[in-house]
Design a protein around this motif. Structure first.
Motif, PDB file in Angstrom:
ATOM      1  N   CYS A  10      49.562  36.338  46.853  1.00 29.77           N
ATOM      2  CA  CYS A  10      48.995  36.123  45.518  1.00 29.77           C
ATOM      3  C   CYS A  10      50.077  35.657  44.539  1.00 29.77           C
ATOM      4  O   CYS A  10      51.166  36.221  44.489  1.00 29.77           O
ATOM      5  CB  CYS A  10      48.360  37.422  45.015  1.00 29.77           C
ATOM      6  N   ILE A  11      49.753  34.613  43.756  1.00 30.70           N
ATOM      7  CA  ILE A  11      50.679  34.113  42.735  1.00 30.70           C
ATOM      8  C   ILE A  11      50.258  34.549  41.330  1.00 30.70           C
ATOM      9  O   ILE A  11      50.797  34.076  40.345  1.00 30.70           O
ATOM     10  CB  ILE A  11      50.811  32.577  42.806  1.00 30.70           C
ATOM     11  N   ARG A  12      49.266  35.430  41.251  1.00 30.36           N
ATOM     12  CA  ARG A  12      48.767  35.984  39.983  1.00 30.36           C
ATOM     13  C   ARG A  12      48.286  34.902  39.018  1.00 30.36           C
ATOM     14  O   ARG A  12      48.520  34.978  37.823  1.00 30.36           O
ATOM     15  CB  ARG A  12      49.823  36.872  39.330  1.00 30.36           C
ATOM     16  N   CYS A  13      47.594  33.905  39.542  1.00 30.30           N
ATOM     17  CA  CYS A  13      47.096  32.819  38.693  1.00 30.30           C
ATOM     18  C   CYS A  13      45.876  33.245  37.878  1.00 30.30           C
ATOM     19  O   CYS A  13      45.563  32.645  36.859  1.00 30.30           O
ATOM     20  CB  CYS A  13      46.768  31.588  39.531  1.00 30.30           C
ATOM     21  N   GLY A  14      45.151  34.263  38.356  1.00 30.39           N
ATOM     22  CA  GLY A  14      43.993  34.775  37.630  1.00 30.39           C
ATOM     23  C   GLY A  14      42.683  34.080  37.941  1.00 30.39           C
ATOM     24  O   GLY A  14      41.655  34.425  37.373  1.00 30.39           O
ATOM     25  N   ALA A  15      42.694  33.110  38.849  1.00 26.74           N
ATOM     26  CA  ALA A  15      41.462  32.386  39.176  1.00 26.74           C
ATOM     27  C   ALA A  15      40.379  33.326  39.693  1.00 26.74           C
ATOM     28  O   ALA A  15      39.208  33.206  39.314  1.00 26.74           O
ATOM     29  CB  ALA A  15      41.741  31.285  40.194  1.00 26.74           C
ATOM     30  N   CYS A  16      40.742  34.269  40.525  1.00 26.94           N
ATOM     31  CA  CYS A  16      39.766  35.198  41.093  1.00 26.94           C
ATOM     32  C   CYS A  16      39.179  36.115  40.024  1.00 26.94           C
ATOM     33  O   CYS A  16      37.985  36.399  40.019  1.00 26.94           O
ATOM     34  CB  CYS A  16      40.382  36.011  42.223  1.00 26.94           C
ATOM     35  N   VAL A  17      40.049  36.555  39.105  1.00 36.04           N
ATOM     36  CA  VAL A  17      39.601  37.444  38.027  1.00 36.04           C
ATOM     37  C   VAL A  17      38.584  36.721  37.150  1.00 36.04           C
ATOM     38  O   VAL A  17      37.531  37.273  36.811  1.00 36.04           O
ATOM     39  CB  VAL A  17      40.806  37.933  37.186  1.00 36.04           C
ATOM     40  N   GLU A  18      38.882  35.484  36.804  1.00 38.87           N
ATOM     41  CA  GLU A  18      37.999  34.702  35.940  1.00 38.87           C
ATOM     42  C   GLU A  18      36.699  34.325  36.641  1.00 38.87           C
ATOM     43  O   GLU A  18      35.653  34.245  36.009  1.00 38.87           O
ATOM     44  CB  GLU A  18      38.711  33.438  35.472  1.00 38.87           C
ATOM     45  N   ASP A  19      36.754  34.082  37.947  1.00 42.13           N
ATOM     46  CA  ASP A  19      35.594  33.561  38.676  1.00 42.13           C
ATOM     47  C   ASP A  19      34.635  34.639  39.182  1.00 42.13           C
ATOM     48  O   ASP A  19      33.490  34.335  39.504  1.00 42.13           O
ATOM     49  CB  ASP A  19      36.080  32.715  39.857  1.00 42.13           C
ATOM     50  N   CYS A  20      35.061  35.874  39.241  1.00 46.15           N
ATOM     51  CA  CYS A  20      34.240  36.937  39.829  1.00 46.15           C
ATOM     52  C   CYS A  20      32.992  37.211  38.977  1.00 46.15           C
ATOM     53  O   CYS A  20      33.096  37.690  37.849  1.00 46.15           O
ATOM     54  CB  CYS A  20      35.050  38.216  39.976  1.00 46.15           C
ATOM     55  N   PRO A  21      31.789  36.935  39.515  1.00 39.51           N
ATOM     56  CA  PRO A  21      30.577  37.150  38.733  1.00 39.51           C
ATOM     57  C   PRO A  21      30.270  38.627  38.479  1.00 39.51           C
ATOM     58  O   PRO A  21      29.574  38.963  37.527  1.00 39.51           O
ATOM     59  CB  PRO A  21      29.479  36.498  39.581  1.00 39.51           C
TER      60      PRO A  21
END
Length: 70
Positions: A10-21
């Motif tokens: 993980c590079i801590r980009c935050g894409a998963c956090v933002e995308d999680c419905p």
């Protein structure tokens, strides 16, 4: 059913956090954490991760029952 886990890639980009419905992913001290109770197992986080740092695994109780085996 699969569970999802964030790995050290993980590079801590935050894409998963933002995308999680379900809003089941949040930043913890080191890596994003997936709240398995809130997770709907949609796989969006797995698909959006640019480094492949989110892995999916078959739950142990499903493995024991023979799900996901050919």
């Amino acid at each position: 059913m699969h569970i999802y886990k964030v790995t050290e890639n993980c590079i801590r980009c935050g894409a998963c956090v933002e995308d999680c419905p379900a809003q089941a992913i949040y930043f913890s001290a080191k890596l994003p954490t997936i709240n398995q109770q809130k997770c709907t197992h949609c796989g969006d986080c797995y698909e959006i991760c640019p480094t492949g740092a989110i892995i999916k695994k078959l739950r142990l109780k499903d493995q024991a029952a023979g799900y996901g085996q050919k």
